[in-house]
Design a protein around this motif. Structure first.
Motif, PDB file in Angstrom:
ATOM      1  N   THR A  14       0.812  -1.224   0.000  1.00 32.68           N
ATOM      2  CA  THR A  14       0.000   0.000   0.000  1.00 32.68           C
ATOM      3  C   THR A  14       0.840   1.265   0.000  1.00 32.68           C
ATOM      4  O   THR A  14       0.610   2.192  -0.800  1.00 32.68           O
ATOM      5  N   GLN A  15       1.836   1.354   0.868  1.00 33.59           N
ATOM      6  CA  GLN A  15       2.632   2.577   0.974  1.00 33.59           C
ATOM      7  C   GLN A  15       3.451   2.862  -0.279  1.00 33.59           C
ATOM      8  O   GLN A  15       3.853   4.002  -0.516  1.00 33.59           O
ATOM      9  N   MET A  16       3.656   1.852  -1.107  1.00 31.45           N
ATOM     10  CA  MET A  16       4.457   2.033  -2.318  1.00 31.45           C
ATOM     11  C   MET A  16       3.611   2.390  -3.534  1.00 31.45           C
ATOM     12  O   MET A  16       4.131   2.919  -4.518  1.00 31.45           O
ATOM     13  N   ILE A  17       2.306   2.102  -3.473  1.00 31.32           N
ATOM     14  CA  ILE A  17       1.470   2.347  -4.659  1.00 31.32           C
ATOM     15  C   ILE A  17       0.351   3.356  -4.408  1.00 31.32           C
ATOM     16  O   ILE A  17      -0.382   3.699  -5.329  1.00 31.32           O
ATOM     17  N   ILE A  18       0.234   3.847  -3.174  1.00 31.58           N
ATOM     18  CA  ILE A  18      -0.820   4.827  -2.893  1.00 31.58           C
ATOM     19  C   ILE A  18      -0.469   6.168  -3.546  1.00 31.58           C
ATOM     20  O   ILE A  18       0.699   6.552  -3.629  1.00 31.58           O
ATOM     21  N   LYS A  19      -1.470   6.878  -4.046  1.00 31.98           N
ATOM     22  CA  LYS A  19      -1.269   8.157  -4.720  1.00 31.98           C
ATOM     23  C   LYS A  19      -1.926   9.287  -3.926  1.00 31.98           C
ATOM     24  O   LYS A  19      -2.924   9.080  -3.220  1.00 31.98           O
ATOM     25  N   THR A  20      -1.391  10.481  -4.085  1.00 32.78           N
ATOM     26  CA  THR A  20      -1.897  11.634  -3.347  1.00 32.78           C
ATOM     27  C   THR A  20      -3.217  12.129  -3.941  1.00 32.78           C
ATOM     28  O   THR A  20      -3.372  12.214  -5.163  1.00 32.78           O
ATOM     29  N   ARG A  21      -4.135  12.435  -3.083  1.00 40.17           N
ATOM     30  CA  ARG A  21      -5.433  12.977  -3.519  1.00 40.17           C
ATOM     31  C   ARG A  21      -5.256  14.422  -3.964  1.00 40.17           C
ATOM     32  O   ARG A  21      -4.533  15.201  -3.363  1.00 40.17           O
ATOM     33  N   THR A  22      -5.923  14.773  -5.049  1.00 42.20           N
ATOM     34  CA  THR A  22      -5.875  16.146  -5.556  1.00 42.20           C
ATOM     35  C   THR A  22      -7.276  16.760  -5.530  1.00 42.20           C
ATOM     36  O   THR A  22      -8.268  16.069  -5.291  1.00 42.20           O
ATOM     37  N   LYS A  23      -7.347  18.083  -5.820  1.00 42.24           N
ATOM     38  CA  LYS A  23      -8.643  18.769  -5.845  1.00 42.24           C
ATOM     39  C   LYS A  23      -9.457  18.376  -7.076  1.00 42.24           C
ATOM     40  O   LYS A  23     -10.687  18.523  -7.092  1.00 42.24           O
ATOM     41  N   LEU A  24      -8.775  17.872  -8.108  1.00 43.15           N
ATOM     42  CA  LEU A  24      -9.470  17.561  -9.351  1.00 43.15           C
ATOM     43  C   LEU A  24     -10.198  16.222  -9.312  1.00 43.15           C
ATOM     44  O   LEU A  24     -11.305  16.096  -9.816  1.00 43.15           O
ATOM     45  N   ARG A  25      -9.572  15.212  -8.684  1.00 39.74           N
ATOM     46  CA  ARG A  25     -10.204  13.889  -8.676  1.00 39.74           C
ATOM     47  C   ARG A  25      -9.580  12.984  -7.619  1.00 39.74           C
ATOM     48  O   ARG A  25      -8.467  13.233  -7.134  1.00 39.74           O
ATOM     49  N   GLU A  26     -10.327  11.920  -7.295  1.00 44.32           N
ATOM     50  CA  GLU A  26      -9.840  10.924  -6.349  1.00 44.32           C
ATOM     51  C   GLU A  26      -8.839  10.001  -7.062  1.00 44.32           C
ATOM     52  O   GLU A  26      -9.048   9.635  -8.218  1.00 44.32           O
ATOM     53  N   PRO A  27      -7.744   9.634  -6.400  1.00 40.12           N
ATOM     54  CA  PRO A  27      -6.781   8.715  -7.030  1.00 40.12           C
ATOM     55  C   PRO A  27      -7.324   7.286  -7.057  1.00 40.12           C
ATOM     56  O   PRO A  27      -8.247   6.939  -6.306  1.00 40.12           O
ATOM     57  N   ILE A  28      -6.787   6.480  -7.924  1.00 43.24           N
ATOM     58  CA  ILE A  28      -7.143   5.057  -7.951  1.00 43.24           C
ATOM     59  C   ILE A  28      -6.555   4.410  -6.702  1.00 43.24           C
ATOM     60  O   ILE A  28      -5.367   4.544  -6.418  1.00 43.24           O
ATOM     61  N   SER A  29      -7.371   3.720  -5.940  1.00 40.45           N
ATOM     62  CA  SER A  29      -6.964   3.194  -4.636  1.00 40.45           C
ATOM     63  C   SER A  29      -5.953   2.052  -4.769  1.00 40.45           C
ATOM     64  O   SER A  29      -5.887   1.380  -5.801  1.00 40.45           O
ATOM     65  N   PRO A  30      -5.169   1.813  -3.712  1.00 46.30           N
ATOM     66  CA  PRO A  30      -4.236   0.676  -3.716  1.00 46.30           C
ATOM     67  C   PRO A  30      -4.948  -0.656  -3.960  1.00 46.30           C
ATOM     68  O   PRO A  30      -4.414  -1.537  -4.637  1.00 46.30           O
ATOM     69  N   HIS A  31      -6.155  -0.805  -3.407  1.00 44.54           N
ATOM     70  CA  HIS A  31      -6.924  -2.037  -3.613  1.00 44.54           C
ATOM     71  C   HIS A  31      -7.225  -2.237  -5.102  1.00 44.54           C
ATOM     72  O   HIS A  31      -7.041  -3.349  -5.638  1.00 44.54           O
ATOM     73  N   GLU A  32      -7.654  -1.202  -5.789  1.00 39.39           N
ATOM     74  CA  GLU A  32      -7.955  -1.311  -7.216  1.00 39.39           C
ATOM     75  C   GLU A  32      -6.689  -1.589  -8.013  1.00 39.39           C
ATOM     76  O   GLU A  32      -6.701  -2.375  -8.978  1.00 39.39           O
ATOM     77  N   ARG A  33      -5.598  -0.954  -7.633  1.00 35.35           N
ATOM     78  CA  ARG A  33      -4.338  -1.144  -8.336  1.00 35.35           C
ATOM     79  C   ARG A  33      -3.828  -2.584  -8.197  1.00 35.35           C
ATOM     80  O   ARG A  33      -3.395  -3.204  -9.176  1.00 35.35           O
ATOM     81  N   LEU A  34      -3.892  -3.109  -6.988  1.00 34.82           N
ATOM     82  CA  LEU A  34      -3.400  -4.460  -6.760  1.00 34.82           C
ATOM     83  C   LEU A  34      -4.301  -5.508  -7.411  1.00 34.82           C
ATOM     84  O   LEU A  34      -3.813  -6.433  -8.067  1.00 34.82           O
ATOM     85  N   SER A  35      -5.615  -5.377  -7.249  1.00 33.31           N
ATOM     86  CA  SER A  35      -6.534  -6.358  -7.836  1.00 33.31           C
ATOM     87  C   SER A  35      -6.444  -6.350  -9.361  1.00 33.31           C
ATOM     88  O   SER A  35      -6.497  -7.406 -10.000  1.00 33.31           O
ATOM     89  N   LEU A  36      -6.278  -5.161  -9.933  1.00 37.82           N
ATOM     90  CA  LEU A  36      -6.120  -5.045 -11.379  1.00 37.82           C
ATOM     91  C   LEU A  36      -4.849  -5.762 -11.841  1.00 37.82           C
ATOM     92  O   LEU A  36      -4.862  -6.527 -12.817  1.00 37.82           O
ATOM     93  N   THR A  37      -3.753  -5.538 -11.128  1.00 37.53           N
ATOM     94  CA  THR A  37      -2.478  -6.161 -11.501  1.00 37.53           C
ATOM     95  C   THR A  37      -2.541  -7.675 -11.380  1.00 37.53           C
ATOM     96  O   THR A  37      -2.067  -8.405 -12.258  1.00 37.53           O
ATOM     97  N   LEU A  38      -3.132  -8.162 -10.300  1.00 38.92           N
ATOM     98  CA  LEU A  38      -3.239  -9.610 -10.102  1.00 38.92           C
ATOM     99  C   LEU A  38      -4.131 -10.250 -11.168  1.00 38.92           C
ATOM    100  O   LEU A  38      -3.847 -11.355 -11.644  1.00 38.92           O
ATOM    101  N   ARG A  39      -5.186  -9.551 -11.551  1.00 42.32           N
ATOM    102  CA  ARG A  39      -6.064 -10.065 -12.610  1.00 42.32           C
ATOM    103  C   ARG A  39      -5.305 -10.145 -13.934  1.00 42.32           C
ATOM    104  O   ARG A  39      -5.441 -11.118 -14.676  1.00 42.32           O
ATOM    105  N   PHE A  40      -4.524  -9.119 -14.217  1.00 41.00           N
ATOM    106  CA  PHE A  40      -3.720  -9.124 -15.443  1.00 41.00           C
ATOM    107  C   PHE A  40      -2.724 -10.274 -15.444  1.00 41.00           C
ATOM    108  O   PHE A  40      -2.580 -11.000 -16.435  1.00 41.00           O
TER     109      PHE A  40
END
Length: 239
Positions: A14-40
């Motif tokens: 989580t600490q290596m793939i989490i992204k900073t939240r901005t005023k424009l939009r919510e970042p893609i969460s670590p859970h989504e990033r990991l599940s996407l990678t594992l599915r791939f």
């Protein structure tokens, strides 16, 4: 993957793939990033296919997969440990005897073709005998199917023996710097038996690598010897 294993892996990366939240939009969460990678990794789906189930642009998916894979490698690389002394190798041999009735076996080695998209300008460099483009994963596993050594990246045209000879493991095996125990007596009828890695016919036959006879050219006396050695091994396994 079990839920507990997934949760543990997510906590580690989580600490290596989490992204900073901005005023424009919510970042893609670590859970989504990991599940996407594992599915791939598990399915081999293209980024174009994955965009429909994830609602993420293919270009972004490509970046996520690379970043997350690097994070996974970083947090899990120490889980693959090659035995480095006689006591550790004998521990692996003990498991092979208990689980598979094979004394003095310290690992099983083989290569696996990982299919890839042909890199631009590579010609037939990655084209293998299975008529696919690939890189080769060379691995040694213990009696519990756990990795002891992994080497990946050689082009798919190479043979298993050729890939094996390019690994650092082979260099250490040849220089006898792996700490593999010397041959030991299993019983009076067997004499001294070396500690060996088991491999298929593509690998070289050496003191510490055991392979079967090539059945295509097997002679009558070799068939007899092959059967005798098999019966002898069974006899040794009793002790």
């Amino acid at each position: 993957m079990e839920k507990e294993n997934y949760t543990e892996l997510l906590d580690k990366v989580t600490q290596m793939i989490i992204k900073t939240r901005t005023k424009l939009r919510e970042p893609i969460s670590p859970h989504e990033r990991l599940s996407l990678t594992l599915r791939f990794l598990a399915s081999g789906q293209t980024f174009e296919d994955l965009k429909f189930s994830t609602l993420i642009a293919p270009q972004t998916i490509g970046k996520i997969v690379i970043e997350t894979c690097e994070a996974i490698i970083h947090v899990l690389k120490d889980n693959i440990k090659l035995p480095m002394n006689e006591m550790q190798w004998k521990k692996e041999a003990k498991q092979f005897k208990e689980l598979w009735n094979f004394p003095h076996c310290i690992g099983s080695i083989d290569g696996k073709h990982i299919n890839i998209t042909k890199p631009p300008g590579s010609g037939s460099y990655y084209f293998n005998y299975k008529k696919n483009f690939s890189i080769i994963l060379m691995a040694i596993v213990n009696a519990n199917y756990e990795f002891l050594m992994v080497d990946v990246g050689v082009n798919g045209r190479a043979s298993d023996a050729g890939v094996f000879k390019q690994t650092k493991f082979y260099e250490k095996l040849e220089s006898k710097s792996l700490g593999i125990p010397e041959s030991e007596i299993l019983s009076e009828s067997c004499g001294k038996i070396p500690f060996v890695l088991v491999a298929d016919d593509a690998f070289p036959l050496t003191e510490n690598i055991m392979k079967p006879y090539n059945h295509n050219t097997l002679k009558r006396d070799e068939i007899t010897d092959y059967r005798v050695r098999g019966e002898l091994l069974k006899t040794c396994s009793v002790y």
